[in-house]
Design a protein around this motif. Sequence first.
Motif, short mmCIF file in Angstrom:
data_model
loop_
_atom_site.label_atom_id
_atom_site.label_comp_id
_atom_site.label_asym_id
_atom_site.label_seq_id
_atom_site.Cartn_x
_atom_site.Cartn_y
_atom_site.Cartn_z
N PHE B 54 36.78 43.56 40.43
CA PHE B 54 37.81 42.80 41.03
C PHE B 54 37.36 41.75 41.76
O PHE B 54 36.04 41.84 42.04
N ALA B 55 38.15 40.72 42.02
CA ALA B 55 37.50 39.82 42.92
C ALA B 55 38.69 39.25 44.07
O ALA B 55 38.60 39.53 45.40
N CYS B 56 39.75 38.65 43.55
CA CYS B 56 40.66 38.06 44.12
C CYS B 56 41.60 38.90 45.03
O CYS B 56 42.09 38.49 46.12
N GLY B 59 45.87 38.31 42.03
CA GLY B 59 46.28 38.15 40.74
C GLY B 59 45.89 36.63 40.21
O GLY B 59 46.78 35.61 39.75
N MET B 60 44.78 35.96 40.88
CA MET B 60 44.39 34.68 40.33
C MET B 60 43.03 34.63 39.59
O MET B 60 42.83 33.82 38.54
N GLY B 62 41.54 37.31 37.45
CA GLY B 62 41.76 37.65 36.12
C GLY B 62 40.71 38.85 35.87
O GLY B 62 40.27 39.15 34.88
N CYS B 64 40.59 42.12 37.19
CA CYS B 64 40.75 43.73 37.67
C CYS B 64 41.75 44.49 36.45
O CYS B 64 42.12 45.54 36.80
N TRP B 74 47.25 43.98 35.34
CA TRP B 74 46.28 43.45 36.26
C TRP B 74 46.48 44.60 37.34
O TRP B 74 47.64 44.89 38.12
N CYS B 76 45.43 44.61 40.50
CA CYS B 76 45.90 44.27 41.85
C CYS B 76 47.24 43.96 42.21
O CYS B 76 47.76 43.62 43.35
#
Lengths: 110, 246
Positions: B54-56, B59-60, B62, B64, B74, B76
């Motif tokens: 995961f990163a953001c 939902g930006m 992509g 996760c 997704w 998150c």
Amino acid sequence: MIDARLYLLQRLTAIAMLPLIATHLILMIVAINGGLTAEEILGRTQGSVGWALFYGSFVIFAAIHGAIGFRTIAYEWLIPNIRICSVASFGLLIVLIGLGLRAVYAVIVL
Amino acid sequence: MKTKDQTLTVSIDRFDGTSHYQTTHDVPTRDNQTVLDVVTWIQQHDDPTLSYRFACRVGMCGSCAMNINGEPKWSCRTHVSKVVDAGSALRISPLRNMPILRDLSVDMTPFFDKWTQAVGYFVPTQTKDDPLPAIKSDDRDRAKANQSIECINCGICYSACDVVAANDAYLGPAALNRAWTLVNDERDGGAKERLEAVSSDAGCHNCHSQHGCSTYCPNLLAPATSIAGLKRQTLLNLLPWGSHDD
Ligand code: SF4
Ligand code: SF4
Ligand code: FES
């Protein structure tokens, strides 16, 4: 495993078959009224150049259309090797054309 | 969603590089809990070896995406309460159609390689010294491109696509969707090469138009519609009398 050309050929044969299918179905429904006999069918088809062209082209379009579809289905479901599928579907094309034209020959010429 | 002791049973499909197995975890439930929260809780409190991406978290990015009760989503932005009924369990597995590296992390190299194969990159026609072309807001091609530009490369459509599952070579919905945006971008000069690439036997004509991609795209894009556009345009180009999608 289908490229634009085969896809187009499959669609064009489908379009070409539409009037043939419609005529064939309507003819069947009309002809069957009052019973159906071999003499009646052969009386219509024997020696007829028109019906020979009609069913001859129908056979060829159907064989091409079906063989292309078979190639895709075989690749996606049975054998993930496109060469084998291409050879098999070419074989199917020849068999379908052979059987179909033999049937047309039988009702037109024999 | 909540059991009596306020925990949720979560099973995860695991892979350690050699064998596949499943682990089960009891995770405390929280209000507004997302599936990513659940996975993170498991890694922090129950099994630190669990691998996921995961990163953001909004939902930006992509990164996760995973299969949640069998459907690619997704994580998150997927609330547990939306995917788990009272008393039932949550099952998480990696995305389909890509090699699993470890647990929920898949190797997205083939996914991105196909973007390149589909010429899913901008081919400039001007230099920085040229004036910026004015693109009118009511431009038809631009409207078509706009419908498909918000892709976050999450791979969800690629995982949802049964044709990708059946045909390793198929370029897939995301790469083809990207190709369609560029075909409609008037600043781009790669249309000929791109339409050839998507006409190959790995290209857009393999799509069965069942809209699995469009059903699951978290950004509500419609790759299947973009692919239909590519099919139309490539076929018109093959016909002697047609060369434009209008
Ligand atoms: S519509 Fe086409 S690209 Fe989308 S999931 Fe179905 S086969 Fe795949
Ligand atoms: S088209 Fe949608 S589902 Fe596919 S990669 Fe882009 S954002 Fe994800
Ligand atoms: S973590 Fe970035 S989209 Fe989910």
